[in-house]
Structure formats: structure tokens, C-alpha cells
Motif scaffolding. Structure first.
Motif, mmCIF file in Angstrom:
data_model
loop_
_atom_site.group_PDB
_atom_site.id
_atom_site.type_symbol
_atom_site.label_atom_id
_atom_site.label_comp_id
_atom_site.label_asym_id
_atom_site.label_seq_id
_atom_site.Cartn_x
_atom_site.Cartn_y
_atom_site.Cartn_z
ATOM 1 N N LYS A 37 0.870 -1.179 0.000
ATOM 2 C CA LYS A 37 0.000 0.000 0.000
ATOM 3 C C LYS A 37 0.899 1.219 0.000
ATOM 4 C CE LYS A 37 -3.764 2.036 2.706
ATOM 5 N NZ LYS A 37 -4.631 1.763 3.874
ATOM 6 N N ILE A 38 0.766 2.047 -1.008
ATOM 7 C CA ILE A 38 1.573 3.262 -1.107
ATOM 8 C C ILE A 38 0.701 4.443 -0.684
ATOM 9 C CG2 ILE A 38 2.857 4.790 -2.640
ATOM 10 C CD1 ILE A 38 3.337 2.291 -4.423
ATOM 11 N N ILE A 39 1.187 5.189 0.287
ATOM 12 C CA ILE A 39 0.514 6.416 0.722
ATOM 13 C C ILE A 39 1.288 7.576 0.112
ATOM 14 C CG2 ILE A 39 -0.173 7.843 2.687
ATOM 15 C CD1 ILE A 39 -0.163 5.225 4.361
ATOM 16 N N HIS A 40 0.674 8.238 -0.840
ATOM 17 C CA HIS A 40 1.341 9.348 -1.523
ATOM 18 C C HIS A 40 0.613 10.665 -1.333
ATOM 19 C CE1 HIS A 40 -1.792 8.408 -4.357
ATOM 20 N NE2 HIS A 40 -1.220 7.236 -4.640
ATOM 21 N N GLY A 41 -0.570 10.612 -0.776
ATOM 22 C CA GLY A 41 -1.350 11.821 -0.573
ATOM 23 C C GLY A 41 -1.979 12.288 -1.871
ATOM 24 N N GLY A 73 -1.522 16.545 -6.865
ATOM 25 C CA GLY A 73 -0.234 16.292 -6.244
ATOM 26 C C GLY A 73 0.802 15.677 -7.165
ATOM 27 N N ALA A 74 2.000 16.224 -7.153
ATOM 28 C CA ALA A 74 3.081 15.772 -8.020
ATOM 29 C C ALA A 74 3.568 14.374 -7.645
ATOM 30 C CB ALA A 74 4.236 16.768 -7.969
ATOM 31 N N ILE A 75 3.626 14.055 -6.352
ATOM 32 C CA ILE A 75 4.096 12.731 -5.933
ATOM 33 C C ILE A 75 3.107 11.665 -6.399
ATOM 34 C CG2 ILE A 75 4.588 11.240 -3.948
ATOM 35 C CD1 ILE A 75 5.672 13.731 -2.519
ATOM 36 N N ARG A 76 1.842 11.929 -6.241
ATOM 37 C CA ARG A 76 0.800 10.991 -6.673
ATOM 38 C C ARG A 76 0.929 10.697 -8.167
ATOM 39 N NH1 ARG A 76 -4.507 12.490 -8.743
ATOM 40 N NH2 ARG A 76 -5.933 10.746 -8.542
ATOM 41 N N ILE A 77 1.053 11.723 -8.971
ATOM 42 C CA ILE A 77 1.151 11.565 -10.421
ATOM 43 C C ILE A 77 2.427 10.813 -10.796
ATOM 44 C CG2 ILE A 77 1.450 12.838 -12.587
ATOM 45 C CD1 ILE A 77 -0.420 15.011 -11.254
ATOM 46 N N ALA A 78 3.550 11.209 -10.208
ATOM 47 C CA ALA A 78 4.832 10.556 -10.515
ATOM 48 C C ALA A 78 4.824 9.088 -10.085
ATOM 49 C CB ALA A 78 5.976 11.305 -9.840
ATOM 50 N N ARG A 103 2.256 7.030 -9.750
ATOM 51 C CA ARG A 103 1.391 6.226 -10.614
ATOM 52 C C ARG A 103 1.988 6.047 -12.009
ATOM 53 N NH1 ARG A 103 -4.584 7.999 -8.551
ATOM 54 N NH2 ARG A 103 -4.412 6.990 -6.507
ATOM 55 N N ASN A 104 2.666 7.051 -12.517
ATOM 56 C CA ASN A 104 3.365 6.898 -13.803
ATOM 57 C C ASN A 104 4.451 5.837 -13.691
ATOM 58 O OD1 ASN A 104 1.802 8.770 -15.168
ATOM 59 N ND2 ASN A 104 3.209 10.461 -14.783
ATOM 60 N N TYR A 105 5.197 5.862 -12.586
ATOM 61 C CA TYR A 105 6.249 4.867 -12.360
ATOM 62 C C TYR A 105 5.646 3.459 -12.257
ATOM 63 C CZ TYR A 105 9.952 2.241 -10.087
ATOM 64 O OH TYR A 105 10.880 1.274 -9.770
ATOM 65 N N CYS A 124 -3.695 -0.505 -8.283
ATOM 66 C CA CYS A 124 -5.047 0.042 -8.272
ATOM 67 C C CYS A 124 -5.041 1.391 -7.571
ATOM 68 C CB CYS A 124 -5.988 -0.920 -7.547
ATOM 69 S SG CYS A 124 -7.691 -0.336 -7.440
ATOM 70 N N PRO A 125 -5.375 2.465 -8.282
ATOM 71 C CA PRO A 125 -5.500 3.766 -7.625
ATOM 72 C C PRO A 125 -6.566 3.709 -6.533
ATOM 73 C CG PRO A 125 -5.528 3.982 -10.026
ATOM 74 C CD PRO A 125 -5.657 2.526 -9.713
#
Length: 113
Positions: free
Chosen positions: A38-42, A50-55, A57-59, A73-74
Motif C-alpha cells: 500500500k503506497i501512501i502518496h497523498g 499532487g506531483a508525488i501521486r502523479i509521478a 502512478r506513472n512509475y 489500483c488507484p
């Protein structure tokens, strides 16, 4: 089996530092044989994604295309009424017991390695 948590929000890092941490932790967990993460990225302090969320999920999308992870799964699709949510539960039934199941939490992403 409970999911291993990677908290990318901890310490409020910049996007590049958070991505380095995600890459290192996923590689380590893969080597250790961990299957569910489970990744918590906010969602982002501006409320626009959010930039971390987008980056992150792209990764994860790249990792899935390269067969380094089985699926992700988002959080907003992590529930019984979404195709992606049902698919991730088929791969990892223990995710159904996660407290975010069905809550449409945009700040997390579930991963099956």
C-alpha cells in the motif's frame, strides 16, 4: 496477509526524493518476496492531484508494462464497484480487509508485486 506500507508523505519530501524512496523500497520488497503493498502518496496540498501521486502512478504504470509488478489500483478505484478494484482483489484477496477498501481514497495506491 496485511499489505506492507510505503509512506511517501512522511517528512514532506520533494517529488524526486519521494520517487527515489519508492523505487528503492519496491525493489527491496520484491527481493524479500513481499507481494502486497500500500503506497501512501497523498492527494496534494493544492487539492488538484499532487506531483508525488502523479509521478508514483506513472512509475507504477511503467513497472507493470515491464512486468516488474503484476498490478496496481488507484485508491479512488479501490472498491467493489470498480473493475480495477475487483481485479486487484482477485489477485490479492487479503486487500479486501484493508481499511481503505471501498473508501475511494485518492491519496493511496495498492500494488501487487
Amino acid at each position: 496477509m496485511a499489505a506492507t506500507i510505503i509512506n511517501l508523505e512522511e517528512g514532506m519530501p520533494r517529488t524526486d526524493a519521494a520517487m527515489m524512496r519508492l523505487k528503492l523500497e519496491l525493489a527491496t520488497l520484491r527481493r524479500c518476496g513481499v507481494k502486497c503493498v500500500k503506497i501512501i502518496h497523498g492527494y496534494g496540498s493544492t487539492g488538484t492531484g499532487g506531483a508525488i501521486r502523479i509521478a508514483a502512478r506513472n512509475y507504477l504504470r511503467e513497472q507493470q508494462q515491464e512486468s516488474r509488478i503484476r498490478a496496481f489500483c488507484p485508491g479512488e478505484q479501490f472498491g467493489p464497484f470498480e473493475t480495477v478494484g475487483r481485479k486487484i482483489i482477485q489477485l490479492m484477496p487479503s486487500f479486501r480487509h484493508d481499511p481503505d477498501w471501498g473508501r475511494q481514497n485518492d491519496g493511496i495506491t495498492m500494488v501487487v508485486i
